[in-house]
Design a protein around this motif. Structure first.
Motif, PDB file in Angstrom:
ATOM      1  N   MET A 162       0.785  -1.229   0.000  1.00 18.16           N
ATOM      2  CA  MET A 162       0.000   0.000   0.000  1.00 18.16           C
ATOM      3  C   MET A 162       0.822   1.287   0.000  1.00 18.16           C
ATOM      4  SD  MET A 162      -3.005  -1.375   2.503  1.00 18.16           S
ATOM      5  CE  MET A 162      -4.059   0.046   2.429  1.00 18.16           C
ATOM      6  N   ASP A 163       2.089   1.231   0.398  1.00 16.86           N
ATOM      7  CA  ASP A 163       2.896   2.449   0.385  1.00 16.86           C
ATOM      8  C   ASP A 163       4.261   2.142  -0.200  1.00 16.86           C
ATOM      9  OD1 ASP A 163       1.184   3.894   2.686  1.00 16.86           O
ATOM     10  OD2 ASP A 163       1.691   1.853   3.296  1.00 16.86           O
ATOM     11  N   LEU A 164       4.841   3.134  -0.887  1.00 21.94           N
ATOM     12  CA  LEU A 164       6.209   2.940  -1.363  1.00 21.94           C
ATOM     13  C   LEU A 164       7.181   2.962  -0.188  1.00 21.94           C
ATOM     14  CD1 LEU A 164       6.229   5.090  -4.596  1.00 21.94           C
ATOM     15  CD2 LEU A 164       6.332   2.602  -4.413  1.00 21.94           C
ATOM     16  N   VAL A 165       6.943   3.875   0.724  1.00 19.96           N
ATOM     17  CA  VAL A 165       7.772   3.939   1.934  1.00 19.96           C
ATOM     18  C   VAL A 165       6.899   3.457   3.093  1.00 19.96           C
ATOM     19  CG1 VAL A 165       9.140   5.454   3.403  1.00 19.96           C
ATOM     20  CG2 VAL A 165       8.962   5.921   0.953  1.00 19.96           C
ATOM     21  N   PRO A 166       7.351   2.472   3.845  1.00 18.50           N
ATOM     22  CA  PRO A 166       6.505   1.957   4.933  1.00 18.50           C
ATOM     23  C   PRO A 166       6.147   3.067   5.920  1.00 18.50           C
ATOM     24  CG  PRO A 166       8.474   0.607   4.680  1.00 18.50           C
ATOM     25  CD  PRO A 166       8.646   1.802   3.786  1.00 18.50           C
ATOM     26  N   PRO A 167       4.892   3.147   6.356  1.00 20.13           N
ATOM     27  CA  PRO A 167       4.517   4.202   7.294  1.00 20.13           C
ATOM     28  C   PRO A 167       5.112   4.004   8.687  1.00 20.13           C
ATOM     29  CG  PRO A 167       2.635   2.783   6.856  1.00 20.13           C
ATOM     30  CD  PRO A 167       3.724   2.356   5.930  1.00 20.13           C
ATOM     31  N   LEU A 168       5.469   2.783   9.023  1.00 24.87           N
ATOM     32  CA  LEU A 168       6.027   2.544  10.352  1.00 24.87           C
ATOM     33  C   LEU A 168       7.449   2.013  10.246  1.00 24.87           C
ATOM     34  CD1 LEU A 168       2.967   0.925  12.161  1.00 24.87           C
ATOM     35  CD2 LEU A 168       3.808   3.260  12.375  1.00 24.87           C
ATOM     36  N   THR A 169       8.213   2.288  11.266  1.00 24.34           N
ATOM     37  CA  THR A 169       9.576   1.768  11.317  1.00 24.34           C
ATOM     38  C   THR A 169       9.561   0.447  12.084  1.00 24.34           C
ATOM     39  OG1 THR A 169       9.960   2.888  13.409  1.00 24.34           O
ATOM     40  CG2 THR A 169      10.499   4.119  11.403  1.00 24.34           C
ATOM     41  N   PRO A 170      10.591  -0.374  11.917  1.00 22.58           N
ATOM     42  CA  PRO A 170      10.645  -1.604  12.710  1.00 22.58           C
ATOM     43  C   PRO A 170      10.555  -1.323  14.213  1.00 22.58           C
ATOM     44  CG  PRO A 170      12.283  -1.658  10.982  1.00 22.58           C
ATOM     45  CD  PRO A 170      11.672  -0.293  10.946  1.00 22.58           C
ATOM     46  N   GLU A 171      11.155  -0.233  14.645  1.00 20.90           N
ATOM     47  CA  GLU A 171      11.098   0.094  16.074  1.00 20.90           C
ATOM     48  C   GLU A 171       9.659   0.306  16.527  1.00 20.90           C
ATOM     49  OE1 GLU A 171      11.016   3.417  19.257  1.00 20.90           O
ATOM     50  OE2 GLU A 171      11.177   3.948  17.148  1.00 20.90           O
ATOM     51  N   LEU A 172       8.862   1.007  15.691  1.00 21.18           N
ATOM     52  CA  LEU A 172       7.472   1.268  16.069  1.00 21.18           C
ATOM     53  C   LEU A 172       6.646  -0.015  16.069  1.00 21.18           C
ATOM     54  CD1 LEU A 172       6.859   4.719  14.330  1.00 21.18           C
ATOM     55  CD2 LEU A 172       6.842   4.255  16.783  1.00 21.18           C
ATOM     56  N   VAL A 173       6.967  -0.933  15.166  1.00 21.25           N
ATOM     57  CA  VAL A 173       6.246  -2.210  15.165  1.00 21.25           C
ATOM     58  C   VAL A 173       6.537  -2.972  16.459  1.00 21.25           C
ATOM     59  CG1 VAL A 173       5.962  -4.432  14.019  1.00 21.25           C
ATOM     60  CG2 VAL A 173       6.176  -2.349  12.655  1.00 21.25           C
ATOM     61  N   ARG A 174       7.819  -3.001  16.850  1.00 18.36           N
ATOM     62  CA  ARG A 174       8.166  -3.669  18.115  1.00 18.36           C
ATOM     63  C   ARG A 174       7.494  -2.952  19.289  1.00 18.36           C
ATOM     64  NH1 ARG A 174      10.315  -6.740  14.667  1.00 18.36           N
ATOM     65  NH2 ARG A 174       8.121  -7.289  14.817  1.00 18.36           N
ATOM     66  N   LEU A 175       7.464  -1.602  19.214  1.00 16.74           N
ATOM     67  CA  LEU A 175       6.847  -0.819  20.277  1.00 16.74           C
ATOM     68  C   LEU A 175       5.354  -1.151  20.401  1.00 16.74           C
ATOM     69  CD1 LEU A 175       7.383   1.562  22.324  1.00 16.74           C
ATOM     70  CD2 LEU A 175       6.499   3.083  20.553  1.00 16.74           C
ATOM     71  N   SER A 176       4.696  -1.325  19.250  1.00 17.06           N
ATOM     72  CA  SER A 176       3.253  -1.634  19.299  1.00 17.06           C
ATOM     73  C   SER A 176       3.029  -2.962  20.011  1.00 17.06           C
ATOM     74  CB  SER A 176       2.657  -1.663  17.891  1.00 17.06           C
ATOM     75  OG  SER A 176       3.091  -2.822  17.204  1.00 17.06           O
ATOM     76  N   GLU A 177       3.934  -3.901  19.793  1.00 16.02           N
ATOM     77  CA  GLU A 177       3.798  -5.198  20.470  1.00 16.02           C
ATOM     78  C   GLU A 177       3.980  -5.031  21.977  1.00 16.02           C
ATOM     79  OE1 GLU A 177       6.798  -7.134  18.154  1.00 16.02           O
ATOM     80  OE2 GLU A 177       5.335  -8.076  16.808  1.00 16.02           O
ATOM     81  N   TRP A 178       4.926  -4.176  22.328  1.00 17.68           N
ATOM     82  CA  TRP A 178       5.171  -3.935  23.752  1.00 17.68           C
ATOM     83  C   TRP A 178       3.966  -3.253  24.404  1.00 17.68           C
ATOM     84  CZ3 TRP A 178       5.551   0.664  26.539  1.00 17.68           C
ATOM     85  CH2 TRP A 178       6.015   0.524  27.853  1.00 17.68           C
ATOM     86  N   CYS A 229      -3.979  -5.305  25.141  1.00 13.03           N
ATOM     87  CA  CYS A 229      -4.915  -5.067  24.037  1.00 13.03           C
ATOM     88  C   CYS A 229      -4.336  -5.644  22.750  1.00 13.03           C
ATOM     89  CB  CYS A 229      -5.213  -3.576  23.902  1.00 13.03           C
ATOM     90  SG  CYS A 229      -3.911  -2.673  23.086  1.00 13.03           S
ATOM     91  N   PRO A 230      -5.149  -5.779  21.709  1.00 14.19           N
ATOM     92  CA  PRO A 230      -4.642  -6.337  20.459  1.00 14.19           C
ATOM     93  C   PRO A 230      -3.626  -5.407  19.781  1.00 14.19           C
ATOM     94  CG  PRO A 230      -7.047  -6.406  20.527  1.00 14.19           C
ATOM     95  CD  PRO A 230      -6.597  -5.555  21.677  1.00 14.19           C
ATOM     96  N   VAL A 231      -2.607  -5.995  19.190  1.00 15.26           N
ATOM     97  CA  VAL A 231      -1.542  -5.213  18.552  1.00 15.26           C
ATOM     98  C   VAL A 231      -2.101  -4.305  17.456  1.00 15.26           C
ATOM     99  CG1 VAL A 231       0.602  -5.331  17.239  1.00 15.26           C
ATOM    100  CG2 VAL A 231       0.172  -6.994  19.052  1.00 15.26           C
ATOM    101  N   ILE A 232      -3.073  -4.802  16.699  1.00 16.29           N
ATOM    102  CA  ILE A 232      -3.563  -4.012  15.560  1.00 16.29           C
ATOM    103  C   ILE A 232      -4.155  -2.678  16.017  1.00 16.29           C
ATOM    104  CG2 ILE A 232      -5.882  -5.092  15.467  1.00 16.29           C
ATOM    105  CD1 ILE A 232      -3.798  -4.231  12.366  1.00 16.29           C
ATOM    106  N   HIS A 233      -4.750  -2.654  17.225  1.00 11.27           N
ATOM    107  CA  HIS A 233      -5.294  -1.393  17.746  1.00 11.27           C
ATOM    108  C   HIS A 233      -4.186  -0.370  17.957  1.00 11.27           C
ATOM    109  CE1 HIS A 233      -9.245  -3.212  19.510  1.00 11.27           C
ATOM    110  NE2 HIS A 233      -9.037  -3.511  18.246  1.00 11.27           N
ATOM    111  N   VAL A 234      -3.056  -0.849  18.445  1.00 14.68           N
ATOM    112  CA  VAL A 234      -1.946   0.068  18.691  1.00 14.68           C
ATOM    113  C   VAL A 234      -1.375   0.548  17.360  1.00 14.68           C
ATOM    114  CG1 VAL A 234       0.187   0.423  19.954  1.00 14.68           C
ATOM    115  CG2 VAL A 234      -1.439  -1.294  20.759  1.00 14.68           C
ATOM    116  N   LEU A 235      -1.233  -0.356  16.398  1.00 13.89           N
ATOM    117  CA  LEU A 235      -0.698   0.021  15.084  1.00 13.89           C
ATOM    118  C   LEU A 235      -1.568   1.110  14.451  1.00 13.89           C
ATOM    119  CD1 LEU A 235       0.203  -3.564  13.868  1.00 13.89           C
ATOM    120  CD2 LEU A 235       1.839  -1.716  14.305  1.00 13.89           C
TER     121      LEU A 235
END
Ligand code: ADP
Ligand code: ZN
Ligand code: ZN
Length: 813
Positions: A75-91, A98-104
Motif C-alpha cells: 500500500m505504500d512505497l515507503v513503509p509508514p512505520l519503522t521496525p522500532e514502532l512495530v516492536r513498540l506496538s507489540e510492547w 490489548c490487540p496489537v492491531i489497535h496500537v498500530l
C-alpha cells in the motif's frame, strides 16, 4: 516445494477484530514485491473471504501454515512505520493487554486507514540530466506530458518497476502523493519568479508598448522583489489578472512553478524568531544535567521539577537545539489544553519549519501532512499531545514531557497506554534522554526520583525573581456560621471588588469535577436522577433543562418532587452559569468571560475567549479546570478558587494529589508579572493536608505524607493495579459473569496479589448498562506472560454473551 525458488514469508498483523486474531498470520511475498515489502509496510491480504489491510511485522524463516496465501498488494512505497514502532506496538499491546492491531492503528494518521489512490508527479527540482533508463524515460516523458500519473498507470509502462519508483522517490526525483477517497491529501500551488536577470527585465520593461502598462508593473515588481511569490499573492498585490502574468511567462521573462505544499495550520501566522537566552545558574545546571547523557547517547530519565516561571521551557529549547546539532530528533509532549498558539510559537520561533505540530484540532489532512514531514525527515521536532509520542522518527535523542503529572497522558480508551511509559520505552530503544518537567510531579514520578530511578533536578527560583503570591484559605463553614450563604466568601468578594476597582483582572476557577448543579427536594432529600444512568441530572439554566452528562438525556425541571410530590425543590451546587449570575448580582457591570464545556465546544472558541481576556475585554475570566494552566496574563492579580475540595470526595486514590496540583498550578497564575498577586482558596475542609500544604507551599512534606498514605492503603506507586470493568444491560447476568470471572482468576494469582471485588463501579449504571468492577493489586513487577495476566487478556473477547462488555485497564508502574 520445487526447490528452485525460495518462498519468502511475511508475518502480518491483520486488521480484524475477532477472538483469536491478535496474532501474526503468515503470507507469501510475491516475487515482484520481494525487497519492497518491509517491516512496517501496510499490505493488502485476504483473510477468510474478505480483503483486509495489515502491517508486516517480520519475515520468519519457516511457517507452520499448511498453505500460504500471497500478499495481494503493497500500500505504500515507503513503509509508514519503522521496525522500532512495530516492536513498540507489540510492547504496548502486551503491557496494556490489548490487540496489537489497535496500537498500530493509533500510531498512523487516520487518513491511512481510509481508501486512497497514489499519484506520481515530478517535484519542482526533481529533473536531472543523468542518463535515463528505458523505464525512467517512459515515465518522465509521460509525466511531463500529463503532469501526474496514477501509480498503477506508471507500473504498466515498460521498464517501470516498484524498485525503480522507490529509488526515484528516495532520490527526490519523483514525488508521490496519496489521495484519500475524493479528498486530496496534499495540494499544489503556483509560484512565479523572474526567469532572467535584472538587466534583461529592465530592458524588456522599457521596450513594452505603453498599453502594456500592467506587464511593466509586474516586471518592475520583480525588479524590486526578485524572490518567488505565490501567483495568488502577486495577483492580489498588483490587482492584475492571470493573463498578464501568462503573457510574461510565454515571453520567457517570468518562470512559473507548481510546488507541492503541505497544509500548514500555522501558515497565516508569522513567528517572531527568538534566540537562546543566557541561562540563569539554576537553568545552566539543569541544562548540563541533560547534556551529559545526551552526548553519551545514553538512555536516561530526568525529573526537572521547577516552580512555575522558573524557565523550564528555555531549558527544553536549548536541549532540543543541542539534540538537533547532533543530527538527532526530539519529541515534545504537552497536555492538549496547553498546546496553545503561544506555546507553539515558542518552539516555531526557535526552530521554524523544523517543528511539526500534532494536535486534535487539525483536520485529517493537516495532521497527515505534519506527520509526513516527520516521516520524510523535513521536520525534526515533533510537538503534540499524548499520541505524538509515536512520531515516526528514526533517531530520537530527546523526549520532553511537559506538565508530566497531567492525567491526559493516559489514554482512557483502547488502546490504553500511558505516554510517559511509552516515552521511557522509546528512550531505551533509541539511547535517548527523557526529561519530565513539572512544578508538581505525579506521586509515582516523585517516588521514582526519590528512590533513584530518575535523576532529580530542581529549579527553585522564578527567572524574574518575583515572589509567589500569598494564598489565603477561607473556611466556608465559618462563612455560613457568620450568615454568609453566598457562593463568595467575604475575602473573595472584597478582593474582587478591590481588584476590579484598580483596573486589574481576576481569574475564578470552579473545580467542576464531581460538582455541579443538581435539583434536590427539601422535604425528602431526593434528587432527580437520569432514568438510564445512576447519576444526578445537571441543571442548565440557559434553557431550563435537566441534562445527563453521561448519556445526553434531557428533561424539563419538575414542578414537584417526583418522589414525594413536595413543591419545595431547590437547586444545589455551583455551576459556572450560576457563579456568573451571582457575580452579576454582586458586582453589576462586571465584564465576565465564561469558559466551560458549553462555551468552548466550537473549534477555536477556547482561543478566542482567551485572546479577548488578554486584550482586557473582560474583568474576570471564569471557568473550569481548562483555565488553570498555560495562561500567562500580566494584569491578573487575583485568583479565586470557588470550592477547592470537591475532588476530595471522589472515589479516586489520586484525589489528594490532584487537589494539591491544581491549587499549586493555579497560584502560579497570579502575579507572574510586575504586579503582585493574591490567591483566595475557598474550602469546606481547609484542614485537609492537600489544601493546607498547597497553601503553605509545602511541596516536599505533601509528597511524603501522600506516599505514606498510599503505602498504607496499598496504592501506586506501592503496587500495580489492573482494573476490570464489566457492563451489561441485565444486572443479574452481570453479577453472575463478574463473580464467575473473579472465581476463575483468583486461583491463578500468585501470592502477594490480591483481588478486590466485584463491586459496583463508581457510577453503577450508564446508558442503561450496569457496571461492576474488579480490582487486582500486584507487586510492581509482574511477568506479563504469566497465566493470570493471560486470563485477564482474554476477558475482553473470551466470552459468548454478546451483551457483556469487558475492559481491562492498568495503572502504576
Ligand atoms: P516555566 O516553563 O518554568 O513555567 P518559562 O519557561 O515560561 O517558565 O519562563 C518564564 C519566563 O521567563 C518566560 O517569559 C521566559 O521567556 C523567561 N525566561 C526564561 N529563561 C530566561 C532567562 N534565562 N533569561 C531571561 N528570561 C528568561
Ligand atoms: Zn421529595
Ligand atoms: Zn444518563
Amino acid at each position: 516445494m520445487n526447490g528452485t525458488k525460495t518462498r519468502k514469508i511475511a508475518a502480518v498483523y491483520v486488521d480484524v477484530a475477532a477472538e483469536g486474531t491478535d496474532k501474526l498470520f503468515d503470507y507469501e511475498v510475491p516475487d515482484d514485491l520481494v525487497g519492497e515489502v518491509r517491516i512496517g509496510s501496510r499490505v493488502q491480504v485476504s483473510f477468510g473471504s474478505r480483503k483486509r489491510m495489515g502491517y508486516v511485522a517480520g519475515f520468519p524463516e519457516s511457517t507452520t501454515a499448511p498453505r500460504l496465501k500471497p500478499i495481494l498488494g503493497l500500500m505504500d512505497l515507503v513503509p509508514p512505520l519503522t521496525p522500532e514502532l512495530v516492536r513498540l506496538s507489540e510492547w504496548v499491546a502486551r503491557t496494556w493487554l490489548c490487540p496489537v492491531i489497535h496500537v498500530l492503528h493509533a500510531m498512523v494518521p487516520a487518513v491511512l486507514k481510509g481508501r486512497y489512490q497514489r499519484v506520481l508527479s515530478i517535484p519542482p527540482d526533481g529533473e536531472t540530466s543523468v542518463l535515463l533508463s528505458e523505464g525512467e524515460s517512459h515515465l518522465f516523458s509521460l509525466l511531463r506530458e500529463k503532469g501526474e500519473l496514477l501509480q498503477e498507470e506508471a507500473l504498466a509502462l515498460p521498464g517501470v518497476t516498484r524498485p525503480l519508483l522507490r529509488r526515484l522517490v528516495e532520490e527526490g526525483r519523483l514525488s508521490v502523493e496519496e489521495r484519500v477517497g475524493d479528498g486530496i491529501t496534499s495540494r499544489r500551488r503556483t509560484w512565479i519568479g523572474p526567469a532572467m536577470d535584472a538587466e534583461v527585465l529592465r530592458e524588456a520593461a522599457e521596450e513594452l508598448p505603453s498599453q502594456a502598462f500592467r506587464q511593466r508593473e509586474v516586471l518592475n515588481f520583480f525588479l524590486k522583489h526578485p524572490e518567488d511569490i505565490l501567483l495568488s499573492h502577486l495577483l492580489a498585490a498588483l490587482g492584475i489578472s492571470r493573463s498578464t502574468v501568462d503573457r510574461l511567462t510565454e515571453k520567457g521573462l517570468l518562470r512559473r512553478e507548481e510546488r507541492e505544499e503541505y497544509r500548514d495550520p500555522y501558515v497565516d501566522r508569522s513567528f517572531n524568531r527568538s534566540r537562546p537566552l543566557p541561562l540563569t545558574s539554576e537553568q545552566q545546571q539543569a541544562f548540563d544535567a541533560i547534556l551529559v547523557p545526551l552526548r553519551q547517547r545514553k538512555d536516561h530519565a530526568i525529573l526537572l521539577q521547577g516552580v512555575t516561571g522558573s524557565g523550564k521551557t528555555e531549558v527544553y529549547l536549548q536541549a532540543i537545539s543541542e539534540t538537533l546539532e547532533m543530527g538527532r530528533q526530539a519529541i515534545v509532549l504537552v497536555p492538549e489544553i496547553s498546546l496553545t498558539p503561544q506555546m507553539v510559537e515558542r518552539f516555531k520561533g526557535r526552530f521554524g519549519s523544523q517543528v511539526a505540530v500534532l494536535h486534535s484540532g487539525l483536520s485529517g489532512g493537516e495532521r497527515f501532512d505534519e506527520w509526513r514531514r516527520i516521516q520524510s525527515g523535513e521536520a525534526t521536532v515533533a510537538i503534540g499531545a499524548r499520541s505524538a509520542v509515536f512520531a515516526p522518527f528514526t533517531d530520537i535523542g530527546l523526549i520532553i514531557i511537559d506538565e508530566e503529572h497531567e492525567g491526559s497522558y493516559k489514554q482512557e480508551e483502547t488502546p490504553r497506554y500511558h505516554a510517559r511509559e511509552v516515552a521511557r520505552r522509546r528512550c531505551a530503544d533509541h539511547g535517548a534522554v527523557l526529561v519530565m518537567g513539572t512544578a508538581t510531579p505525579s506521586v509515582e514520578t516523585y517516588f521514582r526520583a526519590r528512590t533513584g530511578g530518575y535523576q532529580w533536578v530542581t529549579l527553585t527560583e522564578r527567572v524574574h525573581g518575583r515572589p509567589f503570591p500569598q494564598i489565603e484559605v477561607v473556611d466556608m463553614r465559618e462563612e455560613l456560621r457568620a450568615g454568609n450563604r453566598s457562593i463568595f466568601s467575604r475575602p473573595l468578594s472584597d478582593g474582587l471588588t478591590a481588584c476590579v476597582n484598580r483596573g486589574e483582572q481576576a481569574v475564578l476557577l470552579l473545580n467542576r469535577r464531581g460538582y455541579s448543579t443538581f435539583v434536590m427536594c427539601r422535604e425528602c432529600g431526593g434528587t432527580v436522577e437520569c432514568p438510564r444512568c445512576d447519576i444526578s441530572l445537571t441543571y442548565h439554566r440557559t434553557n431550563g433543562t435537566l441534562r445527563c452528562h453521561y448519556c445526553g438525556h434531557a428533561e424539563g425541571v419538575p414542578k414537584s418532587c417526583p418522589t414525594c410530590g413536595s413543591i419545595h425543590i431547590r437547586y444545589f451546587g455551583t455551576g459556572t452559569q450560576r457563579v456568573e449570575e451571582e457575580l452579576a448580582k454582586r458586582l453589576p457591570g462586571l465584564r465576565v468571560i465564561r469558559m466551560d464545556v458549553d462555551t468552548t465546544n466550537r473549534k477555536g472558541a477556547h482561543e478566542k475567549l482567551l485572546t479577548a481576556f488578554g486584550e482586557g475585554k473582560a474583568d474576570v475570566l471564569l471557568g473550569t479546570q481548562m483555565i488553570a494552566k498555560g495562561l500567562d496574563f500580566p494584569r491578573v492579580t487575583l485568583v479565586g478558587v470557588i470550592a477547592a475540595d470537591t475532588m476530595l470526595h471522589l472515589p479516586d486514590y489520586r484525589a489528594a494529589e490532584r487537589t494539591f496540583q491544581l491549587l499549586t498550578q493555579v497560584s502560579g497564575r497570579a502575579g507572574r508579572h510586575e504586579m503582585a498577586g493574591k490567591v483566595v482558596v475557598q474550602a469546606y475542609t481547609p484542614e485537609h493536608y492537600s489544601i493546607r500544604m498547597a497553601a503553605a507551599y509545602e511541596g516536599e512534606p505533601f509528597y511524603r505524607e501522600e506516599c505514606r498514605t498510599r503505602k498504607r492503603h496499598r496504592y501506586p506507586p506501592f503496587c500495580g493495579m489492573f482494573k476490570v470493568l464489566m457492563s451489561h444491560p441485565d444486572r443479574g447476568a452481570l453479577m453472575q459473569a463478574a463473580h464467575q470471572t473473579a472465581r476463575s482468576i483468583t486461583p491463578l494469582l500468585p501470592s502477594g496479589t490480591e483481588l478486590l471485588g466485584p463491586v459496583p463501579a463508581p457510577i453503577p449504571r450508564i446508558k442503561d448498562r450496569y457496571r461492576i468492577q474488579i480490582m487486582i493489586k500486584y507487586d510492581n513487577h509482574i511477568d506479563e506472560e504469566s497465566e493470570w495476566v493471560d486470563a485477564l487478556r482474554r476477558l475482553r473477547t473470551g466470552h459468548t454473551d454478546p451483551n457483556l462488555r469487558v475492559s481491562v485497564d492498568r495503572e502504576g508502574f
